[in-house]
Design a protein around this motif. Structure first.
Motif: not given
Length: 342
Positions: A312-333
């Motif tokens: 996912c990170k490799a395919h993000c056109p915006y260079g986001l650290d997607t796995p870390a972002l998923l973990e952060e959002n799951y924690k909030d959820y």
């Protein structure tokens, strides 16, 4: 400084404050009406909503039907076929208490609707315009590819796309292309869905692009008051604001998932990344109960299956650290599920 903007070939000219009506889902009809009427009385004339935004259209219809001829209403359909298109349009007209929509937009489709594509969507849009139920045709999207295709097609009078001071050069290219082609540009997520907290900096950035109309997501009177104050006293880009923007870009750019969906098909765990990676923002900006259903809980739980493969990170056109972002959002959820406010 020019405080008005014209949406390309539509000729719609309004002050550089559009009212984004997604957040008013979270407040009562009475409170929403108070905000909408105050916005109108102060000079805001562009109101953006969607069929998907639960009771947002109904609240606008209730509050502003008496001044309908003095405002511009933009709404959207997520229909996948002509039959559902007409159902959505009829529902929107009913809830908004009007017989026409100033700007009717395809709501974040995964492709660019065109005549002859087999869906019947664009043909239905053209027929609605012919009947006078729609005055101008637009499209909203999160994907750079679809945005460019919409511009190239010559079929759309406006494009709504994420644009804020966390924007990349690729986003800015979209804005500039719209200007060249005389296509109205509407800045979605002008406050980055809540990541940006300095409205003066957000406004000053938008003011640098004369063809961009930001729609500010408003649910509190204090928020509205800030933007209303900019009608007569628009913030200019000062060294202080420029420094703040630079700092925010450094700290926040990695947290801004635009929901474009480029990464979704690459996930071996089947995580719906484009929605899960911005869940924290959805919880803050829309009714939380919409995000707490068993179906959404199941989708969020799949984050636990992430194997950190990096696709996912490799395919993000915006260079986001997607796995870390998923973990952060799951924690909030999980915090919200436990009854704790964000």
């Amino acid at each position: 400084m020019n405080t008005t903007v014209t949406l390309g070939k539509t000729g719609i000219t309004v002050n550089k404050n559009g009212f984004g009506a997604l957040p008013i889902q979270r407040i009562s009809t009475k409170d929403a009406g108070k905000l909408l009427k105050k916005a109108y009385d102060a000079g805001i004339r562009f109101f953006d909503t969607a069929r998907f935004y639960t009771d947002s259209e109904a609240k606008i219809g209730e509050a502003l039907s008496s001044v309908r001829s003095s405002i511009y209403i933009a709404t959207k359909t997520m229909a996948k076929n002509a039959e559902d298109f007409w159902k959505d349009l009829d529902a929107s007209l009913t809830f908004l208490k009007t017989d026409y929509i100033d700007l009717y937009q395809f709501h974040n489709p995964s492709f660019c609707p065109k005549p002859g594509d087999g869906t019947g969507l664009y043909e239905a849009m053209e027929e609605a315009k012919k009947q006078g139920k729609v005055r101008h045709i637009g499209i909203t999207n999160h994907q750079l590819k679809v945005a460019h295709e919409a511009i190239d097609s010559g079929l759309y009078e406006t494009l709504q796309f994420p644009f804020c001071y966390l924007a990349t050069e690729k986003d800015i290219e979209i804005v500039n292309r719209c200007k060249q082609e005389n296509i109205g540009f509407i800045s979605m997520k002008a406050m980055s869905g809540g990541l940006i907290t300095n409205s003066a900096a957000a406004y000053a950035f938008q003011a640098q692009y004369e063809n961009a109309l930001p729609i500010w997501g408003i649910q509190r009177e204090s928020e509205l008051d800030e933007f209303l104050s900019y009608i007569d006293n628009p913030p200019a880009m000062t060294p202080e604001l420029s420094d703040l923007i630079a700092k925010d870009r450094e700290q926040l750019a990695g947290n801004f998932c635009r929901g474009c969906g480029y990464c979704v098909s690459t996930c071996p765990a089947g995580i719906e990344i484009n929605n899960c990676a911005r869940m924290s923002l959805l919880l803050r900006r829309s009714p939380s109960e919409l995000q707490l259903t068993p179906q959404v809980q199941e989708k969020m739980k799949k984050i636990e299956d992430c194997i950190h493969c990096g696709q996912c990170k490799a395919h993000c056109p915006y260079g986001l650290d997607t796995p870390a972002l998923l973990e952060e959002n799951y924690k909030d959820y999980k915090e919200v599920l436990a009854g704790k406010p964000l």
